[in-house]
Write a protein that holds these residues in place. Structure first.
Motif, PDB file in Angstrom:
ATOM      1  N   ASP A  52      -0.623  -4.867  -4.721  1.00 34.92           N
ATOM      2  CA  ASP A  52       0.401  -3.850  -4.925  1.00 34.92           C
ATOM      3  C   ASP A  52       0.957  -3.963  -6.339  1.00 34.92           C
ATOM      4  O   ASP A  52       0.493  -4.799  -7.136  1.00 34.92           O
ATOM      5  CB  ASP A  52       1.494  -3.920  -3.852  1.00 34.92           C
ATOM      6  CG  ASP A  52       2.358  -5.185  -3.908  1.00 34.92           C
ATOM      7  OD1 ASP A  52       2.323  -5.916  -4.922  1.00 34.92           O
ATOM      8  OD2 ASP A  52       3.073  -5.440  -2.920  1.00 34.92           O
ATOM      9  N   LYS A  71      -4.065   5.560   0.817  1.00 34.14           N
ATOM     10  CA  LYS A  71      -2.843   6.171   0.284  1.00 34.14           C
ATOM     11  C   LYS A  71      -1.634   5.866   1.156  1.00 34.14           C
ATOM     12  O   LYS A  71      -0.507   6.008   0.707  1.00 34.14           O
ATOM     13  CB  LYS A  71      -3.025   7.678   0.137  1.00 34.14           C
ATOM     14  CG  LYS A  71      -4.026   8.038  -0.935  1.00 34.14           C
ATOM     15  CD  LYS A  71      -4.190   9.524  -1.073  1.00 34.14           C
ATOM     16  CE  LYS A  71      -5.193   9.803  -2.184  1.00 34.14           C
ATOM     17  NZ  LYS A  71      -5.732  11.134  -2.112  1.00 34.14           N
ATOM     18  N   GLN A  72      -1.874   5.456   2.404  1.00 34.06           N
ATOM     19  CA  GLN A  72      -0.777   5.199   3.337  1.00 34.06           C
ATOM     20  C   GLN A  72      -0.678   3.752   3.811  1.00 34.06           C
ATOM     21  O   GLN A  72       0.339   3.362   4.380  1.00 34.06           O
ATOM     22  CB  GLN A  72      -0.923   6.112   4.564  1.00 34.06           C
ATOM     23  CG  GLN A  72      -0.804   7.587   4.248  1.00 34.06           C
ATOM     24  CD  GLN A  72       0.557   7.945   3.681  1.00 34.06           C
ATOM     25  OE1 GLN A  72       1.586   7.445   4.124  1.00 34.06           O
ATOM     26  NE2 GLN A  72       0.565   8.788   2.652  1.00 34.06           N
ATOM     27  N   HIS A  74      -0.057   1.008   2.508  1.00 36.25           N
ATOM     28  CA  HIS A  74       1.043   0.180   2.012  1.00 36.25           C
ATOM     29  C   HIS A  74       2.235   0.193   2.965  1.00 36.25           C
ATOM     30  O   HIS A  74       2.953  -0.798   3.083  1.00 36.25           O
ATOM     31  CB  HIS A  74       1.461   0.598   0.595  1.00 36.25           C
ATOM     32  CG  HIS A  74       1.994   1.982   0.476  1.00 36.25           C
ATOM     33  ND1 HIS A  74       1.190   3.092   0.507  1.00 36.25           N
ATOM     34  CD2 HIS A  74       3.262   2.435   0.332  1.00 36.25           C
ATOM     35  CE1 HIS A  74       1.925   4.184   0.381  1.00 36.25           C
ATOM     36  NE2 HIS A  74       3.196   3.812   0.272  1.00 36.25           N
ATOM     37  N   HIS A  75       2.437   1.300   3.669  1.00 38.05           N
ATOM     38  CA  HIS A  75       3.532   1.379   4.642  1.00 38.05           C
ATOM     39  C   HIS A  75       3.301   0.403   5.803  1.00 38.05           C
ATOM     40  O   HIS A  75       4.252  -0.144   6.350  1.00 38.05           O
ATOM     41  CB  HIS A  75       3.649   2.796   5.214  1.00 38.05           C
ATOM     42  CG  HIS A  75       4.013   3.832   4.207  1.00 38.05           C
ATOM     43  ND1 HIS A  75       5.222   3.852   3.544  1.00 38.05           N
ATOM     44  CD2 HIS A  75       3.308   4.891   3.740  1.00 38.05           C
ATOM     45  CE1 HIS A  75       5.257   4.878   2.719  1.00 38.05           C
ATOM     46  NE2 HIS A  75       4.108   5.527   2.810  1.00 38.05           N
ATOM     47  N   LEU A  76       2.039   0.213   6.171  1.00 39.07           N
ATOM     48  CA  LEU A  76       1.701  -0.616   7.322  1.00 39.07           C
ATOM     49  C   LEU A  76       1.692  -2.108   7.010  1.00 39.07           C
ATOM     50  O   LEU A  76       2.028  -2.923   7.866  1.00 39.07           O
ATOM     51  CB  LEU A  76       0.319  -0.222   7.861  1.00 39.07           C
ATOM     52  CG  LEU A  76       0.146   1.226   8.308  1.00 39.07           C
ATOM     53  CD1 LEU A  76      -1.314   1.526   8.583  1.00 39.07           C
ATOM     54  CD2 LEU A  76       0.996   1.490   9.541  1.00 39.07           C
ATOM     55  N   GLY A  78       3.254  -3.775   4.440  1.00 39.74           N
ATOM     56  CA  GLY A  78       4.412  -4.352   3.768  1.00 39.74           C
ATOM     57  C   GLY A  78       4.246  -4.508   2.268  1.00 39.74           C
ATOM     58  O   GLY A  78       4.874  -5.378   1.652  1.00 39.74           O
ATOM     59  N   SER A  80       4.556  -3.421  -1.753  1.00 41.04           N
ATOM     60  CA  SER A  80       5.550  -2.774  -2.614  1.00 41.04           C
ATOM     61  C   SER A  80       4.886  -1.586  -3.296  1.00 41.04           C
ATOM     62  O   SER A  80       4.234  -1.734  -4.320  1.00 41.04           O
ATOM     63  CB  SER A  80       6.071  -3.751  -3.669  1.00 41.04           C
ATOM     64  OG  SER A  80       6.810  -4.765  -3.064  1.00 41.04           O
ATOM     65  N   GLY A  81       5.011  -0.442  -2.699  1.00 37.72           N
ATOM     66  CA  GLY A  81       4.385   0.755  -3.253  1.00 37.72           C
ATOM     67  C   GLY A  81       2.904   0.801  -2.928  1.00 37.72           C
ATOM     68  O   GLY A  81       2.371  -0.033  -2.191  1.00 37.72           O
ATOM     69  N   LYS A  82       2.257   1.802  -3.496  1.00 39.96           N
ATOM     70  CA  LYS A  82       0.833   2.015  -3.224  1.00 39.96           C
ATOM     71  C   LYS A  82       0.009   0.814  -3.676  1.00 39.96           C
ATOM     72  O   LYS A  82       0.411   0.060  -4.547  1.00 39.96           O
ATOM     73  CB  LYS A  82       0.360   3.286  -3.905  1.00 39.96           C
ATOM     74  CG  LYS A  82       1.088   4.490  -3.337  1.00 39.96           C
ATOM     75  CD  LYS A  82       0.304   5.738  -3.421  1.00 39.96           C
ATOM     76  CE  LYS A  82       1.149   6.816  -2.779  1.00 39.96           C
ATOM     77  NZ  LYS A  82       0.529   7.927  -2.299  1.00 39.96           N
TER      78      LYS A  82
END
Length: 165
Positions: A52, A71-72, A74-76, A78, A80-82
């Motif tokens: 990240d 693209k998503q 990073h949400h799963l 943890g 920091s951003g993409k």
């Protein structure tokens, strides 16, 4: 120096983990390894070495057919951003492997525990998991529970998450 395949096998043996290994020509892609289907039972892995923007590193291990939304994710996981793919130099420094040989077994070389390991929930439904033993010239089969035992013995905590679509 990164651990060798022989050192990995010795570590597994010390833990009382049964693993079987099949030798084959070097495999660099999932497509290459699919040529072996039928010969090796169980879930076959695909590995993503990611970083990240804060230089946190992640090894995401999924089933070979899994589709991962980079693209998503990073949400799963943890992050920091993409995320982006980690550079080959960092892959070698942290996991002791080269591109084309990325493997969950690489955490044995991450003695500083800089890499967060993510195992896909679907992959872990297989009783047998297959991964390269630090070289892409072989495939090692290990029980899913034994894989978790191995990971814990390296000082890592594997997060088991649904990262595949």
């Amino acid at each position: 120096m990164p651990k060798t395949e022989a050192e990995l096998f010795a570590f597994l043996a010390e833990l009382g983990i049964d693993a079987s290994t099949m030798r084959h020509p070097p495999l660099f892609t999932v497509a290459d390894s699919q040529a072996l289907r039928g010969e090796i039972a169980g879930g076959h892995t695909k590995n993503l070495f990611l970083k990240d923007k804060k230089d946190n590193f992640f090894l995401v291990t999924v089933g070979e057919e899994a589709v991962v939304d980079l693209k998503q994710i990073h949400h799963l996981i943890g992050a920091s951003g993409k995320v982006s793919f980690g550079k080959p130099e960092m892959l070698m420094e942290l996991l002791g492997v080269a591109p084309g040989a990325v493997t969950v077994f690489g955490v044995i070389n991450d003695t500083a525990r800089r890499v967060k390991l993510i195992l896909d929930e679907e992959l872990m439904t297989h009783s047998l998991i297959n991964a390269h033993p630090l070289t892409n010239e072989a495939t090692t089969s290990i029980g899913a529970d034994d894989l978790l035992k191995f990971v814990k013995a390296t000082g890592h905590d594997a997060a088991i998450l649904k990262v595949s679509a």
